[in-house]
Scaffold this motif. Structure first.
Motif, mmCIF file in Angstrom:
data_model
loop_
_atom_site.group_PDB
_atom_site.id
_atom_site.type_symbol
_atom_site.label_atom_id
_atom_site.label_comp_id
_atom_site.label_asym_id
_atom_site.label_seq_id
_atom_site.Cartn_x
_atom_site.Cartn_y
_atom_site.Cartn_z
ATOM 1 N N ILE A 65 0.953 -1.344 0.010
ATOM 2 C CA ILE A 65 0.427 -0.168 0.110
ATOM 3 C C ILE A 65 1.127 1.394 0.001
ATOM 4 N N GLU A 66 1.755 1.582 1.051
ATOM 5 C CA GLU A 66 2.714 2.220 0.445
ATOM 6 C C GLU A 66 3.712 2.414 -0.654
ATOM 7 N N LEU A 67 3.838 1.360 -1.335
ATOM 8 C CA LEU A 67 4.784 1.491 -2.662
ATOM 9 C C LEU A 67 3.457 2.281 -3.706
ATOM 10 N N TYR A 68 2.205 1.481 -3.040
ATOM 11 C CA TYR A 68 0.745 1.817 -4.313
ATOM 12 C C TYR A 68 0.819 3.323 -4.133
ATOM 13 N N ARG A 69 1.189 3.335 -3.253
ATOM 14 C CA ARG A 69 0.497 5.361 -3.305
ATOM 15 C C ARG A 69 1.489 6.203 -3.723
ATOM 16 N N ALA A 70 3.421 5.937 -3.172
ATOM 17 C CA ALA A 70 4.142 6.249 -3.760
ATOM 18 C C ALA A 70 4.077 6.327 -5.315
ATOM 19 N N ALA A 71 3.817 5.262 -5.977
ATOM 20 C CA ALA A 71 4.067 5.357 -7.149
ATOM 21 C C ALA A 71 2.946 5.780 -8.133
ATOM 22 N N ARG A 72 1.344 5.746 -7.732
ATOM 23 C CA ARG A 72 0.487 7.237 -7.784
ATOM 24 C C ARG A 72 0.733 8.137 -8.320
#
Length: 168
Positions: A65-72
């Motif tokens: 979730i943390e990485l998805y938010r940054a990628a988004r």
């Protein structure tokens, strides 16, 4: 430089298909560093998404979730609607992943990591209802529901009330 990043990404995909997640993560991280070094911003956003997805596949949902938010965020900056949508879709899929819910029963393997507040009361109620149904038996459960329906109908009719829907 772009071809090298794509090759590293393809190597990571091969590792994933062989369930070699640590090797896949290393290849994605190398691709990410290569993109950073050569200013390949769109491929960098893709590498960020792929790393987040890898953590999702590994069952490390909080980190994913943390990485998805940054990628988004990076995808939004680059106007990369495709990867922005993928980040949203994968995060939504995690909320619907039954394997996460099932982790509440059994050892869960990884300390029951969960990225949002689960509906504990509903899950416990569902679990208990299924145990009762298993013990009672399906035929007896249907018969009990029929008896209760008939008793409710008789009581309502005594009060002068009736159902709005015809019985099937």
């Amino acid at each position: 430089p772009q071809d090298a990043a794509v090759c590293l990404r393809n190597i990571a995909v091969c590792h994933i298909s062989l369930n070699r997640f640590d090797d896949a993560l290393e290849a994605y991280q190398r691709a990410r560093q290569h993109c950073t070094d050569h200013g390949l911003h769109l491929l960098l956003a893709q590498a960020d998404y792929n790393i987040a997805y890898l953590y999702y596949l590994r069952g490390e949902y909080t980190r994913a979730i943390e990485l998805y938010r940054a990628a988004r965020e990076r995808s939004v900056e680059l106007k990369d609607e495709y990867h922005c949508s993928l980040c949203d879709l994968d995060q939504a899929e995690m909320f619907l992943d039954l394997n996460l819910v099932l982790g509440y029963w059994g050892d869960g393997g990884s300390g029951r990591a969960y990225h949002h507040t689960a509906p504990i009361n509903s899950l416990v109620a569902l679990h208990e209802a299924l145990l009762i149904l298993l013990e009672e038996g399906l035929d007896e459960a249907w018969a009990r529901h029929r008896r209760n329906h008939l008793a409710l109908r008789a009581g309502l009719e005594t009060l002068g009330l009736s159902f709005l829907v015809d019985e099937a």
